[in-house]
Design a protein around this motif. Structure first.
Motif, PDB file in Angstrom:
ATOM      1  N   GLU A 145      49.292  51.400  17.522  1.00  0.00           N
ATOM      2  CA  GLU A 145      48.666  53.451  16.971  1.00  0.00           C
ATOM      3  C   GLU A 145      50.296  53.287  16.136  1.00  0.00           C
ATOM      4  OE1 GLU A 145      49.309  51.699  19.958  1.00  0.00           O
ATOM      5  OE2 GLU A 145      50.702  53.159  21.336  1.00  0.00           O
ATOM      6  N   ASP A 146      51.246  53.102  15.808  1.00  0.00           N
ATOM      7  CA  ASP A 146      52.411  52.903  14.765  1.00  0.00           C
ATOM      8  C   ASP A 146      51.896  52.296  13.947  1.00  0.00           C
ATOM      9  OD1 ASP A 146      54.813  51.802  16.892  1.00  0.00           O
ATOM     10  OD2 ASP A 146      54.662  53.969  16.002  1.00  0.00           O
ATOM     11  N   THR A 147      50.532  52.160  12.842  1.00  0.00           N
ATOM     12  CA  THR A 147      49.897  51.710  12.484  1.00  0.00           C
ATOM     13  C   THR A 147      50.280  53.219  10.880  1.00  0.00           C
ATOM     14  OG1 THR A 147      48.989  49.509  13.021  1.00  0.00           O
ATOM     15  CG2 THR A 147      48.086  50.825  10.189  1.00  0.00           C
ATOM     16  N   ALA A 148      50.180  53.155   9.032  1.00  0.00           N
ATOM     17  CA  ALA A 148      50.314  54.109   9.067  1.00  0.00           C
ATOM     18  C   ALA A 148      51.125  53.791   7.718  1.00  0.00           C
ATOM     19  CB  ALA A 148      51.032  55.055   9.683  1.00  0.00           C
ATOM     20  N   MET A 149      51.041  54.718   6.460  1.00  0.00           N
ATOM     21  CA  MET A 149      52.025  54.644   5.597  1.00  0.00           C
ATOM     22  C   MET A 149      52.673  55.630   6.008  1.00  0.00           C
ATOM     23  SD  MET A 149      51.817  54.057   2.875  1.00  0.00           S
ATOM     24  CE  MET A 149      50.235  53.768   1.724  1.00  0.00           C
ATOM     25  N   SER A 202      59.296  44.227  15.024  1.00  0.00           N
ATOM     26  CA  SER A 202      59.935  44.995  14.090  1.00  0.00           C
ATOM     27  C   SER A 202      60.214  44.567  12.912  1.00  0.00           C
ATOM     28  CB  SER A 202      61.279  44.711  14.770  1.00  0.00           C
ATOM     29  OG  SER A 202      61.342  44.463  15.849  1.00  0.00           O
ATOM     30  N   LEU A 203      60.477  45.800  12.295  1.00  0.00           N
ATOM     31  CA  LEU A 203      59.934  45.944  10.892  1.00  0.00           C
ATOM     32  C   LEU A 203      61.761  46.940  10.517  1.00  0.00           C
ATOM     33  CD1 LEU A 203      56.646  46.186   9.639  1.00  0.00           C
ATOM     34  CD2 LEU A 203      58.568  44.243   8.903  1.00  0.00           C
ATOM     35  N   ARG A 204      62.276  47.115   9.391  1.00  0.00           N
ATOM     36  CA  ARG A 204      62.997  47.672   8.647  1.00  0.00           C
ATOM     37  C   ARG A 204      63.028  48.724   7.707  1.00  0.00           C
ATOM     38  NH1 ARG A 204      69.597  47.131   7.068  1.00  0.00           N
ATOM     39  NH2 ARG A 204      68.629  46.183   5.529  1.00  0.00           N
ATOM     40  N   LEU A 205      62.040  49.074   7.304  1.00  0.00           N
ATOM     41  CA  LEU A 205      61.929  50.245   6.035  1.00  0.00           C
ATOM     42  C   LEU A 205      63.239  50.691   5.084  1.00  0.00           C
ATOM     43  CD1 LEU A 205      58.920  52.294   7.357  1.00  0.00           C
ATOM     44  CD2 LEU A 205      58.648  50.147   6.774  1.00  0.00           C
ATOM     45  N   GLN A 238      53.286  50.896   3.580  1.00  0.00           N
ATOM     46  CA  GLN A 238      52.463  49.866   4.573  1.00  0.00           C
ATOM     47  C   GLN A 238      52.772  49.685   5.500  1.00  0.00           C
ATOM     48  OE1 GLN A 238      49.289  51.751   4.574  1.00  0.00           O
ATOM     49  NE2 GLN A 238      48.743  50.961   6.979  1.00  0.00           N
ATOM     50  N   VAL A 239      52.781  49.920   7.251  1.00  0.00           N
ATOM     51  CA  VAL A 239      52.675  49.151   7.813  1.00  0.00           C
ATOM     52  C   VAL A 239      51.289  49.079   8.483  1.00  0.00           C
ATOM     53  CG1 VAL A 239      53.970  49.541  10.554  1.00  0.00           C
ATOM     54  CG2 VAL A 239      54.969  50.055   7.812  1.00  0.00           C
ATOM     55  N   THR A 240      51.288  47.690   9.420  1.00  0.00           N
ATOM     56  CA  THR A 240      50.455  47.446   9.555  1.00  0.00           C
ATOM     57  C   THR A 240      51.011  46.974  11.194  1.00  0.00           C
ATOM     58  OG1 THR A 240      49.260  47.793   7.791  1.00  0.00           O
ATOM     59  CG2 THR A 240      48.190  46.522   9.668  1.00  0.00           C
ATOM     60  N   VAL A 241      50.387  46.991  11.994  1.00  0.00           N
ATOM     61  CA  VAL A 241      50.590  46.323  13.688  1.00  0.00           C
ATOM     62  C   VAL A 241      49.534  45.805  14.184  1.00  0.00           C
ATOM     63  CG1 VAL A 241      52.012  46.776  15.442  1.00  0.00           C
ATOM     64  CG2 VAL A 241      52.188  48.145  13.744  1.00  0.00           C
ATOM     65  N   SER A 242      48.542  44.905  14.521  1.00  0.00           N
ATOM     66  CA  SER A 242      48.131  44.123  15.093  1.00  0.00           C
ATOM     67  C   SER A 242      47.983  43.898  16.364  1.00  0.00           C
ATOM     68  CB  SER A 242      47.570  42.811  14.397  1.00  0.00           C
ATOM     69  OG  SER A 242      48.458  41.909  14.433  1.00  0.00           O
ATOM     70  N   SER A 243      47.037  43.781  17.078  1.00  0.00           N
ATOM     71  CA  SER A 243      47.076  43.699  18.882  1.00  0.00           C
ATOM     72  C   SER A 243      47.304  42.321  19.083  1.00  0.00           C
ATOM     73  CB  SER A 243      46.152  45.047  19.343  1.00  0.00           C
ATOM     74  OG  SER A 243      44.994  44.434  19.066  1.00  0.00           O
ATOM     75  N   GLY A 278      59.722  47.358   2.314  1.00  0.00           N
ATOM     76  CA  GLY A 278      60.179  47.060   3.481  1.00  0.00           C
ATOM     77  C   GLY A 278      59.292  47.397   4.916  1.00  0.00           C
ATOM     78  N   GLY A 279      57.140  47.724   4.220  1.00  0.00           N
ATOM     79  CA  GLY A 279      55.831  47.559   5.105  1.00  0.00           C
ATOM     80  C   GLY A 279      55.407  46.484   5.019  1.00  0.00           C
ATOM     81  N   GLY A 280      54.663  46.339   6.276  1.00  0.00           N
ATOM     82  CA  GLY A 280      53.601  45.452   6.393  1.00  0.00           C
ATOM     83  C   GLY A 280      53.258  44.353   7.492  1.00  0.00           C
ATOM     84  N   SER A 281      52.977  43.639   7.764  1.00  0.00           N
ATOM     85  CA  SER A 281      52.186  43.469   8.538  1.00  0.00           C
ATOM     86  C   SER A 281      52.869  42.774   9.814  1.00  0.00           C
ATOM     87  CB  SER A 281      50.885  42.743   7.954  1.00  0.00           C
ATOM     88  OG  SER A 281      49.809  42.919   6.997  1.00  0.00           O
ATOM     89  N   VAL A 282      53.091  43.216  11.366  1.00  0.00           N
ATOM     90  CA  VAL A 282      53.352  42.211  12.000  1.00  0.00           C
ATOM     91  C   VAL A 282      52.437  42.872  12.963  1.00  0.00           C
ATOM     92  CG1 VAL A 282      55.803  43.013  11.335  1.00  0.00           C
ATOM     93  CG2 VAL A 282      54.738  44.827  13.146  1.00  0.00           C
ATOM     94  N   GLN A 283      52.876  41.524  14.397  1.00  0.00           N
ATOM     95  CA  GLN A 283      51.639  41.898  15.574  1.00  0.00           C
ATOM     96  C   GLN A 283      52.335  42.823  16.306  1.00  0.00           C
ATOM     97  OE1 GLN A 283      51.832  37.612  17.223  1.00  0.00           O
ATOM     98  NE2 GLN A 283      49.286  37.888  16.072  1.00  0.00           N
ATOM     99  N   ALA A 284      51.850  43.189  17.449  1.00  0.00           N
ATOM    100  CA  ALA A 284      52.430  44.137  18.688  1.00  0.00           C
ATOM    101  C   ALA A 284      53.329  43.561  18.947  1.00  0.00           C
ATOM    102  CB  ALA A 284      51.425  44.588  19.405  1.00  0.00           C
TER     103      ALA A 284
END
Length: 118
Positions: A85-89, A17-20, A113-118, A8-14
């Motif tokens: 700042e939530d970007t992390a494994m 939402s994501l659900r793991l 991996q969860v990656t959050v871009s500003s 369920g990880g992935g890349s989202v903008q600030a």
């Protein structure tokens, strides 16, 4: 023995939402989600105990929700209003005691991996 597998990880903008999800097998007393950013230690972000209690650190309280579907043997982490700042494994973990420290958890998934871009 407890086996865990996250998805369920992935890349989202600030603000997104994501659900793991974490499929598990075996019995445990507590389950949790931890995260680890590059160069930082492993941080607990949500804990689910066998008495139904849930614990969150201030950094995610009000934004993250942990839940468990025992019929589906799945642990979830709903993450709302994500910030860079939530970007992390993110890792799913299980233990035979109620504890917030990573060292209490002998069973770990491989991470997502969860990656959050500003």
């Amino acid at each position: 023995q407890v086996h865990l597998m996250e998805s369920g990880g992935g890349s989202v903008q600030a603000g997104g939402s994501l659900r793991l999800s974490c499929r598990f097998s075996g019995d445990s007393t507590s389950m949790a989600w931890f995260r680890q950013a590059p160069g930082k230690g492993r941080e607990g972000v949500a804990h689910f105990y066998d008495d139904g209690k849930r614990y969150y650190p201030d950094s995610v309280k009000g934004r993250f929700t942990i839940s468990q579907d025992k019929a589906e043997n799945t642990l979830y982490l709903q993450m709302n209003n994500l910030q860079p700042e939530d970007t992390a494994m993110y890792y799913c973990a299980a233990a035979h005691e109620n504890c917030v420290r990573a060292e209490c958890y002998p069973y770990w998934g491989q991470g997502t991996q969860v990656t959050v871009s500003s």
